[in-house]
Scaffold this motif. Structure first.
Motif, mmCIF file in Angstrom:
data_model
loop_
_atom_site.group_PDB
_atom_site.id
_atom_site.type_symbol
_atom_site.label_atom_id
_atom_site.label_comp_id
_atom_site.label_asym_id
_atom_site.label_seq_id
_atom_site.Cartn_x
_atom_site.Cartn_y
_atom_site.Cartn_z
ATOM 1 N N GLU A 559 0.830 -0.972 0.269
ATOM 2 C CA GLU A 559 -0.324 0.176 -0.319
ATOM 3 C C GLU A 559 0.739 1.462 -0.237
ATOM 4 N N GLU A 560 1.923 1.086 0.846
ATOM 5 C CA GLU A 560 2.552 2.448 0.733
ATOM 6 C C GLU A 560 3.316 2.728 -0.655
ATOM 7 N N ALA A 563 0.669 4.030 -3.055
ATOM 8 C CA ALA A 563 0.553 6.035 -2.513
ATOM 9 C C ALA A 563 1.867 6.578 -2.788
ATOM 10 N N MET A 599 1.895 11.076 5.467
ATOM 11 C CA MET A 599 1.044 10.211 5.693
ATOM 12 C C MET A 599 0.919 9.670 6.827
ATOM 13 N N LEU A 607 -3.253 4.761 3.964
ATOM 14 C CA LEU A 607 -2.398 3.825 3.701
ATOM 15 C C LEU A 607 -3.247 3.173 3.870
ATOM 16 N N ILE A 610 -6.235 1.828 1.373
ATOM 17 C CA ILE A 610 -5.542 1.252 0.339
ATOM 18 C C ILE A 610 -5.557 0.036 0.338
ATOM 19 N N LEU A 624 -6.586 10.174 -0.323
ATOM 20 C CA LEU A 624 -4.768 10.624 -1.312
ATOM 21 C C LEU A 624 -4.127 11.652 -1.421
#
Length: 644
Positions: A559-560, A563, A599, A607, A610, A624
């Protein structure tokens, strides 16, 4: 023939027992011929072997400290109904003794077999968890030394005799192995059961990258067991830290050359351990810090065979045998339908891919404003197509394509693609060097064609401190290849529609789009024709490349990665102080990047959303965007305060 040889051996042994033949004379008589019988046969203390059946006559035709060239013929026993071809297949993995050392037959070369020495003094370390040592063994029993008369078969011998899984045994590759490295997960995702090469010149960060993937696999629990073959434990501190986390490390003695062909024994010890875990239904990860022992062994075998025959080997047969030799290693990676998988990461030191043009990194300095490609080594002599006027049409077409892509026709480039340079440009020494480089290039390309994917690292990029120095156009994964058998009665078309859990859907969608753009960025005829569109896309891809640079100890979750990539593509970061350079600084660093730190502190729900959503929703995308724009405003305010 085998019966006559056995009778001769028995006669020699009887003569020795009656005092008619001295042990020294017996040794001289038997020095080239070793006679093997199942399960094992010892002749007057001079030779001993362990085989799977039948009668074998072994003749050592060429000897080297790192390997033997032997002539091996099988004569099936009277009770055996197997064909000669099946008997020939069982020769691989046979262990015998010669001059006090155990040797194992590894692969065929020309009309001979190559035998590698066993018992090379390996160190094996079992670890329960980071820092807790359970068992440490030097010169382990699996290294080939025997005290029981050969009743047990070594793990290396069993590994070599075991065939690689056939297609019907392989399951569809439906699960991925997150690496924690964005460049790998975007450009060349690793699947459970795949073989993946990490290629590049010396100093490009290959072993460091392999260690990062290994650490992340252990920390996330995506594999059950990890086995690592480490050829040089003492040169890099990061490898020592990785060793403290590995389930099993197989390493040669510290006084041995990491590239020595004699290290095939510890290399296949690691392979055997990983295969044992796979056969037990576990998910095993095998990391080979180098495959140079196999390449060195093949090169030595070819030199010995050509010296014995007095002429060069036939190119076609040598190519087929080389492919079979390398396939015996890489094709052991598999995900089995009955359960269990072996995922293999193999480090390959090579410049071979540089000649494809996509490996060279385009320098950002003013000196390379013309877009010249830089390689790991400087090229010297340059040629033109007129220098190859007498070549075949196929070679001329390949050379023409290289020129069309702006790749100089240098000795290094030609050696990498396997085309001989014009003879008039070479002295005898340079010709020999070019032939050796060409052979190394062919071997490297053979490995690359057999693997399920590769991550190619660039030397100049690594020298500038960029990690990982992955090249988009050359790094890829043949992900999803596997058996079409399935576990149920569904058709092939229905299986193809099944969702493969390779990467989270959001990351997969973004990565598939970006890796294509990154791969084609250096190709002028694929770029947008409108200047404004081309400029905008270049800024986006520059930000994406910055996001894929991360510190070695800063792994990212899927997820990072998603993003950061979406933020890089949005263009919102171009409003940061410094423009594109400011955007790159905010994205670079992996888990330590400034944007990701913001974030986690200001918008952790983004995060989390996502990660939990099967598909990226519009609401998550908007949140986001808000988080990214807030980061930009905060940075602008901080810059204004600093200026005041």
């Amino acid at each position: 023939m085998a019966a006559a040889a056995l009778g001769r051996a028995r006669g020699l042994a009887a003569a020795c027992g009656q005092g008619k033949l001295t042990p020294l004379a017996l040794k001289r008589s038997c020095s080239r011929h070793l006679f093997l019988r199942s399960p094992w046969l010892q002749l007057a203390g001079s030779s001993r072997a362990y085989s799977t059946g039948g009668m074998a006559s072994v003749e050592v035709v060429r000897s080297h400290s790192e390997g033997l060239l032997v002539s091996r013929t099988w004569q099936p026993s009277s009770s055996s109904s197997s064909s000669s071809s099946s008997n020939k297949a069982t020769a691989r993995g046979t262990v015998f003794e010669h001059e006090g050392t155990s040797w194992v037959l590894v692969f065929e070369v020309d009309r001979y077999w190559y035998a590698a020495p066993m018992g090379t003094g390996t160190d094996r370390v079992d670890l329960l968890r980071p820092g807790e040592v359970r068992n440490s063994i030097s010169s382990s029993p699996s290294s080939g030394s025997r005290d029981d008369g050969g009743a047990a078969v070594s793990s290396v011998s069993a590994c070599l005799q075991r065939p690689t899984p056939v297609q019907a045994e392989r399951a569809l590759l439906t699960h991925g192995l997150p690496s924690g490295v964005m460049a790998v997960d975007v450009l060349a995702p690793v699947g459970l059961g795949q073989s993946m090469l990490i290629c590049g010149p010396q100093g490009a960060g290959k072993s460091t990258l392999a260690g990062q993937v290994l650490n992340h696999a252990l920390n996330t629990g995506r594999v059950d067991k990890v086995v690592r073959f480490v050829a040089d434990m003492g040169t890099e501190p990061a490898l020592q830290r990785t060793r403290a986390q590995a389930e099993l490390v197989v390493a040669p003695r510290h006084d041995q050359d990491p590239s020595s062909a004699a290290l095939l024994d510890p290399l296949f010890q690691a392979v055997a351990a990983a295969e044992a875990f796979r056969e037990d239904g576990l998910r095993a990860l095998l990391v080979l810090d180098t495959v140079n022992p196999l390449l060195s062994a093949w090169d030595l075998a070819v030199r010995l065979a050509e010296a014995e025959r007095g002429s060069p080997m036939d190119t076609d047969s040598m190519s087929a045998q080389r492919r079979s030799c390398f396939a015996g290693l890489l094709e052991r990676a598999a995900s089995l339908q009955r359960g269990g998988s072996l995922t293999m990461l193999a480090v390959l030191e090579t410049e071979a891919m540089a000649a494809l043009g996509i490996v060279g990194a385009v320098s950002s300095s003013a000196s390379s404003s013309a877009g010249a490609l830089t390689f790991g080594e400087k090229s010297t002599s340059k040629f033109s197509l007129s220098d190859f006027a007498d070549r075949r049409a196929g070679e001329l077409e390949r050379l023409r394509r290289l020129e069309d892509r702006g790749i100089p026709l240098t000795e290094q480039t030609l050696a990498a693609v396997g085309i001989a340079a014009p003879k008039k440009s070479h002295s005898a020494a340079s010709t020999a060097d070019a032939d050796a480089a060409s052979a190394a290039g062919r071997a490297a390309r053979e490995l690359q064609s057999l693997s399920d994917g590769q991550v190619v690292l660039d030397g100049p990029m690594a020298a500038r401190g960029e990690f990982p120095a992955a090249v988009p156009g050359a790094s890829f994964s043949r992900f999803g290849l596997g058996s079409t058998g399935g576990s149920g009665g569904e058709s092939v078309a229905e299986q193809a529609k099944q969702l493969r859990d390779v990467r989270p859907a959001a990351l997969q969608a973004v990565a598939a789009h970006l890796r294509t753009l990154l791969a084609l960025e250096q190709e002028a005829h694929f770029r947008p024709t409108a200047e404004a569109v081309d400029s905008h896309q270049s800024l986006q891809l520059k930000a994406v490349r910055a996001a894929m640079l991360q510190a070695p100890d800063a792994p990212l979750r899927p997820e990072e990665m998603t993003a950061l990539l979406l933020a890089a593509c949005s263009g919102a970061l171009q409003g940061l102080p410094g423009g594109s350079e400011g955007a790159a600084s905010a994205l670079r660093g992996g888990a330590l990047s400034p944007l990701l730190k913001h974030m986690r502190a200001a918008a952790p729900q983004v995060l989390r959303q996502i990660a939990e959503e099967p598909q990226l929703s519009t609401a998550a995308a908007k949140e986001l965007e808000v988080s990214v724009r807030l980061f930009v405003k905060l940075q602008q305010a901080e810059a204004a305060m600093s200026a005041a």
